[in-house]
Scaffold this active site. Structure first.
Site, mmCIF file in Angstrom:
data_model
loop_
_atom_site.group_PDB
_atom_site.id
_atom_site.type_symbol
_atom_site.label_atom_id
_atom_site.label_comp_id
_atom_site.label_asym_id
_atom_site.label_seq_id
_atom_site.Cartn_x
_atom_site.Cartn_y
_atom_site.Cartn_z
ATOM 1 C CB SER A 59 -0.865 0.030 1.265
ATOM 2 O OG SER A 59 -1.736 -1.081 1.297
ATOM 3 C CB ALA A 115 -8.805 2.029 1.424
ATOM 4 C CG HIS A 152 -9.310 -5.119 -4.222
ATOM 5 N ND1 HIS A 152 -8.240 -4.404 -4.706
ATOM 6 C CD2 HIS A 152 -8.828 -5.794 -3.149
ATOM 7 C CE1 HIS A 152 -7.165 -4.659 -3.976
ATOM 8 N NE2 HIS A 152 -7.498 -5.489 -3.015
#
Length: 281
Positions: A59, A115, A152
């Site tokens: 990430s 996120a 996703h």
């Protein structure tokens, strides 16, 4: 002598699509061979803290914790260019704006994900409930949390799952900054010999280029990772996250990474680090 590169990517159709050129044998690295490992992004972030893989998906949000062990690759990034992780509620929920979720419980796809970091920048005051990303939508639907943060394919299937998007964090980020939102990046271990790092970086870029040039075959391969998405949705999903930004970050992509991690450091959400890249030339 051949150097084995242990490469980890997530079991998603977009990451598999990037790896196709290497997986099918069309792309070979100079003096390196790749050994493929699968790890969901939160597991990959945790493994990178121990430098378990030589090349790994991470990430963007996790990089500050890994900067001493990894250099970023200029290829393999997934950016949300006006779209990205989405805050969802059950379709019948009265909640219409993200501000109404202040102080509320929101299911997130893991602590170290981009996120979760994007949500913390947008709505500093919320109670994050970390869980496996596949559980986020169902938990929101069952009312176990006040909202969910889907990533996703969950971004594409929210409506048919009975959920409503309150805010797309990629969209609001791009509206505010004019930049795409960095979600996934790829990184290479700093302690590998420089020629090995460079060979891995060149091969990784070539694999992405190969997949985009042989889209049908790469999509066939990626479909085995598509978790039940039909081909049309998988194609849409791959198009969202494997594109020109993925081939090469370039100056604007690097600016986006610096802005995202800089704002996060300003907010004391991540440590402030120098962002370093492995060059291919």
């Amino acid at each position: 002598a051949m150097h084995t590169i242990r490469a980890a990517h997530s079991p998603d159709s977009d990451d598999a699509f990037m790896y196709y050129g290497i997986a099918c044998g069309a792309v070979r690295g100079d003096g390196v061979r790749f050994e493929q490992a699968l790890a969901d992004i939160e597991s990959a972030n945790a493994a990178a803290l121990e430098a378990r893989y030589d090349v790994t998906a991470i990430s963007a949000a996790a990089y500050p914790s890994l900067a001493d062990r990894y250099l970023l690759l200029d290829s393999g990034a997934s950016f949300g260019d006006g779209y990205g992780p989405a805050v969802v509620v059950p379709a019948a929920s009265p909640i219409r704006s993200i501000e109404e979720l202040k102080g509320r419980r929101i299911a997130t796809p893991g602590r170290r994900t981009s996120a979760a970091l994007a949500l913390s920048l947008r709505l500093p005051d919320h109670v994050a409930v970390a869980m496996d990303f596949k559980q986020v939508g169902p938990a929101a639907l069952r009312g176990e949390v006040d909202a969910g943060l889907v990533i996703h394919e969950g971004q594409l299937t929210a409506a048919e799952e009975g959920l409503r998007i309150v805010e797309d964090l990629g969209r609001s980020w791009t509206a505010r900054t004019g930049l795409p939102l960095p979600l996934g990046l790829n990184a290479v271990r700093r302690d590998l010999p420089e020629p090995v790092r460079r060979a891995a970086a060149i091969a990784w870029k070539a694999s992405i280029d190969y997949g985009l040039a042989h889209r049908k075959e790469a999509l066939d391969y990626a479909m085995s990772f598509a978790r039940g998405l039909d081909r049309e949705k998988a194609d849409t999903f791959v198009g969202m996250y494997v594109n020109a930004w993925t081939q090469e970050l370039g100056a604007r992509g690097r600016e986006a990474v610096a802005r995202f991690l800089g704002e996060a450091a300003d907010a004391e959400l991540v440590p402030r680090v120098a962002i370093a890249y492995q060059e291919r030339f």
